[in-house]
Design a protein around this motif. Sequence first.
Motif, PDB file in Angstrom:
ATOM      1  N   LEU A  24       1.041  -1.128  -0.256  1.00 11.26           N
ATOM      2  CA  LEU A  24      -0.116   0.707   0.247  1.00 11.26           C
ATOM      3  C   LEU A  24       0.986   1.241   0.291  1.00 11.26           C
ATOM      4  CD1 LEU A  24      -2.849  -0.186   2.325  1.00 11.26           C
ATOM      5  CD2 LEU A  24      -2.870   0.119  -0.044  1.00 11.26           C
ATOM      6  N   GLU A  25       0.504   2.491  -0.486  1.00  2.00           N
ATOM      7  CA  GLU A  25       0.870   3.696  -1.005  1.00  2.00           C
ATOM      8  C   GLU A  25       1.049   3.970   0.849  1.00  2.00           C
ATOM      9  OE1 GLU A  25       1.704   7.571  -3.276  1.00  2.00           O
ATOM     10  OE2 GLU A  25      -0.351   5.852  -3.982  1.00  2.00           O
ATOM     11  N   GLN A  26       2.412   4.379   1.066  1.00  2.00           N
ATOM     12  CA  GLN A  26       2.276   5.400   2.041  1.00  2.00           C
ATOM     13  C   GLN A  26       2.345   6.607   2.238  1.00  2.00           C
ATOM     14  OE1 GLN A  26       5.389   2.683   4.730  1.00  2.00           O
ATOM     15  NE2 GLN A  26       4.363   1.310   4.572  1.00  2.00           N
ATOM     16  N   PHE A  27       2.665   8.079   3.062  1.00  2.00           N
ATOM     17  CA  PHE A  27       2.569   8.716   3.820  1.00  2.00           C
ATOM     18  C   PHE A  27       4.609   9.177   4.005  1.00  2.00           C
ATOM     19  CE2 PHE A  27      -1.244   9.154   4.088  1.00  2.00           C
ATOM     20  CZ  PHE A  27      -1.755  10.787   3.428  1.00  2.00           C
ATOM     21  N   PRO A  29       6.762  10.428   7.077  1.00  2.00           N
ATOM     22  CA  PRO A  29       7.452   9.592   8.428  1.00  2.00           C
ATOM     23  C   PRO A  29       6.540  10.683   8.825  1.00  2.00           C
ATOM     24  CG  PRO A  29       8.835   8.636   7.547  1.00  2.00           C
ATOM     25  CD  PRO A  29       8.099   9.410   6.452  1.00  2.00           C
ATOM     26  N   TYR A  30       6.988  11.585   8.515  1.00  2.00           N
ATOM     27  CA  TYR A  30       5.857  13.648   9.122  1.00  2.00           C
ATOM     28  C   TYR A  30       4.833  13.610   8.909  1.00  2.00           C
ATOM     29  CZ  TYR A  30       5.631  18.395  10.824  1.00  2.00           C
ATOM     30  OH  TYR A  30       5.265  20.052  11.322  1.00  2.00           O
ATOM     31  N   GLU A  31       4.596  13.654   7.458  1.00  2.00           N
ATOM     32  CA  GLU A  31       3.388  13.685   6.585  1.00  2.00           C
ATOM     33  C   GLU A  31       2.468  12.689   7.245  1.00  2.00           C
ATOM     34  OE1 GLU A  31       0.652  14.642   2.531  1.00  2.00           O
ATOM     35  OE2 GLU A  31       3.359  13.841   2.476  1.00  2.00           O
ATOM     36  N   ALA A  32       2.656  11.455   8.026  1.00  2.00           N
ATOM     37  CA  ALA A  32       1.590  10.790   8.208  1.00  2.00           C
ATOM     38  C   ALA A  32       1.121  10.502   9.632  1.00  2.00           C
ATOM     39  CB  ALA A  32       2.608   9.639   8.342  1.00  2.00           C
ATOM     40  N   LEU A  33       2.763  11.393  10.446  1.00  2.00           N
ATOM     41  CA  LEU A  33       2.125  12.164  12.239  1.00  2.00           C
ATOM     42  C   LEU A  33       1.374  12.586  12.189  1.00  2.00           C
ATOM     43  CD1 LEU A  33       5.077  12.189  12.629  1.00  2.00           C
ATOM     44  CD2 LEU A  33       3.600  10.926  14.355  1.00  2.00           C
ATOM     45  N   MET A  34       0.809  13.978  10.321  1.00  2.00           N
ATOM     46  CA  MET A  34       0.168  15.106  10.430  1.00  2.00           C
ATOM     47  C   MET A  34      -1.387  14.602  10.115  1.00  2.00           C
ATOM     48  SD  MET A  34       2.019  17.721  11.558  1.00  2.00           S
ATOM     49  CE  MET A  34       2.755  17.027  12.527  1.00  2.00           C
ATOM     50  N   LYS A  35      -1.370  13.275   9.893  1.00  2.00           N
ATOM     51  CA  LYS A  35      -2.410  12.814   9.364  1.00  2.00           C
ATOM     52  C   LYS A  35      -3.153  11.931   9.490  1.00  2.00           C
ATOM     53  CE  LYS A  35      -1.716  14.516   4.528  1.00  2.00           C
ATOM     54  NZ  LYS A  35      -2.342  15.126   3.384  1.00  2.00           N
ATOM     55  N   GLY A  36      -2.347  11.090  11.189  1.00  2.00           N
ATOM     56  CA  GLY A  36      -2.770  10.190  11.473  1.00  2.00           C
ATOM     57  C   GLY A  36      -2.928   8.931  11.060  1.00  2.00           C
ATOM     58  N   THR A  37      -2.225   8.636  10.164  1.00  2.00           N
ATOM     59  CA  THR A  37      -2.106   7.422   9.630  1.00  2.00           C
ATOM     60  C   THR A  37      -1.338   7.109   8.763  1.00  2.00           C
ATOM     61  OG1 THR A  37      -3.353   5.790   8.220  1.00  2.00           O
ATOM     62  CG2 THR A  37      -4.394   7.852   7.425  1.00  2.00           C
ATOM     63  N   LEU A  38      -0.180   6.086   8.578  1.00  2.00           N
ATOM     64  CA  LEU A  38       0.714   5.859   8.018  1.00  2.00           C
ATOM     65  C   LEU A  38       0.260   5.778   6.146  1.00  2.00           C
ATOM     66  CD1 LEU A  38       3.750   5.174   7.643  1.00  2.00           C
ATOM     67  CD2 LEU A  38       3.472   2.861   7.969  1.00  2.00           C
ATOM     68  N   TYR A  80      -6.245   7.398   4.719  1.00  2.00           N
ATOM     69  CA  TYR A  80      -6.486   8.880   5.189  1.00  2.00           C
ATOM     70  C   TYR A  80      -7.584   9.227   4.842  1.00  2.00           C
ATOM     71  CZ  TYR A  80      -6.152  13.581   5.342  1.00  2.00           C
ATOM     72  OH  TYR A  80      -6.200  15.180   5.763  1.00  2.00           O
ATOM     73  N   ASP A  81      -8.770   9.715   5.785  1.00  2.00           N
ATOM     74  CA  ASP A  81     -10.282  10.358   4.793  1.00  2.00           C
ATOM     75  C   ASP A  81      -9.770  11.674   5.648  1.00  2.00           C
ATOM     76  OD1 ASP A  81     -12.820  10.311   4.100  1.00  2.00           O
ATOM     77  OD2 ASP A  81     -13.263   9.994   6.343  1.00  2.00           O
ATOM     78  N   TYR A  82     -10.687  13.142   4.784  1.00  2.00           N
ATOM     79  CA  TYR A  82     -10.299  14.569   5.166  1.00  2.00           C
ATOM     80  C   TYR A  82     -11.957  14.456   5.790  1.00  2.00           C
ATOM     81  CZ  TYR A  82     -10.257  19.123   4.926  1.00  2.00           C
ATOM     82  OH  TYR A  82     -10.605  20.693   4.821  1.00  2.00           O
ATOM     83  N   TYR A  83     -11.433  15.347   6.854  1.00  2.00           N
ATOM     84  CA  TYR A  83     -12.867  15.995   7.514  1.00  2.00           C
ATOM     85  C   TYR A  83     -13.666  16.696   7.070  1.00  2.00           C
ATOM     86  CZ  TYR A  83     -17.294  16.821  10.124  1.00  2.00           C
ATOM     87  OH  TYR A  83     -18.068  17.441  10.382  1.00  2.00           O
ATOM     88  N   GLU A  84     -14.824  17.018   6.373  1.00  2.00           N
ATOM     89  CA  GLU A  84     -14.834  18.783   5.739  1.00  2.00           C
ATOM     90  C   GLU A  84     -16.270  18.855   6.306  1.00  2.00           C
ATOM     91  OE1 GLU A  84     -16.093  20.873   1.958  1.00  2.00           O
ATOM     92  OE2 GLU A  84     -15.506  19.093   1.946  1.00  2.00           O
ATOM     93  N   ASN A  85     -16.600  20.222   7.183  1.00  2.00           N
ATOM     94  CA  ASN A  85     -17.961  19.534   7.904  1.00  2.00           C
ATOM     95  C   ASN A  85     -19.157  20.355   6.514  1.00  2.00           C
ATOM     96  OD1 ASN A  85     -20.410  20.418   9.410  1.00  2.00           O
ATOM     97  ND2 ASN A  85     -19.461  22.181  10.776  1.00  2.00           N
TER      98      ASN A  85
END
Length: 79
Positions: free
Chosen positions: A48-51, A53-62, A67-72
């Motif tokens: 599976l394609e990975q982020f 390491p630093y970006e994975a920490l910001m997004k909450g998943t490797l 990854y699922d961006y939340y939009e209200n």
Amino acid sequence: MYNPNLNQFTPIKQYKPFHSTFDPCPPLKRKYYRTPPNLYINFQPPNLEQFPPYEALMKGTLWKALYDYYENPYKERKS
């Protein structure tokens, strides 16, 4: 019978809640909720394609597939 719309992944679901004539507040016409992408992945496929390491920490998943961006959905969009 085959329905092609049932096989499409949609992270945002909606429904129409019941509104009584005696409700004190103005009703929302539709309510929205999100389903996480891991509900639609039965097993972890290899490679599976990975982020990074630093970006994975910001997004909450490797993994990018999880990854699922939340939009209200209730917030008005600016055009």
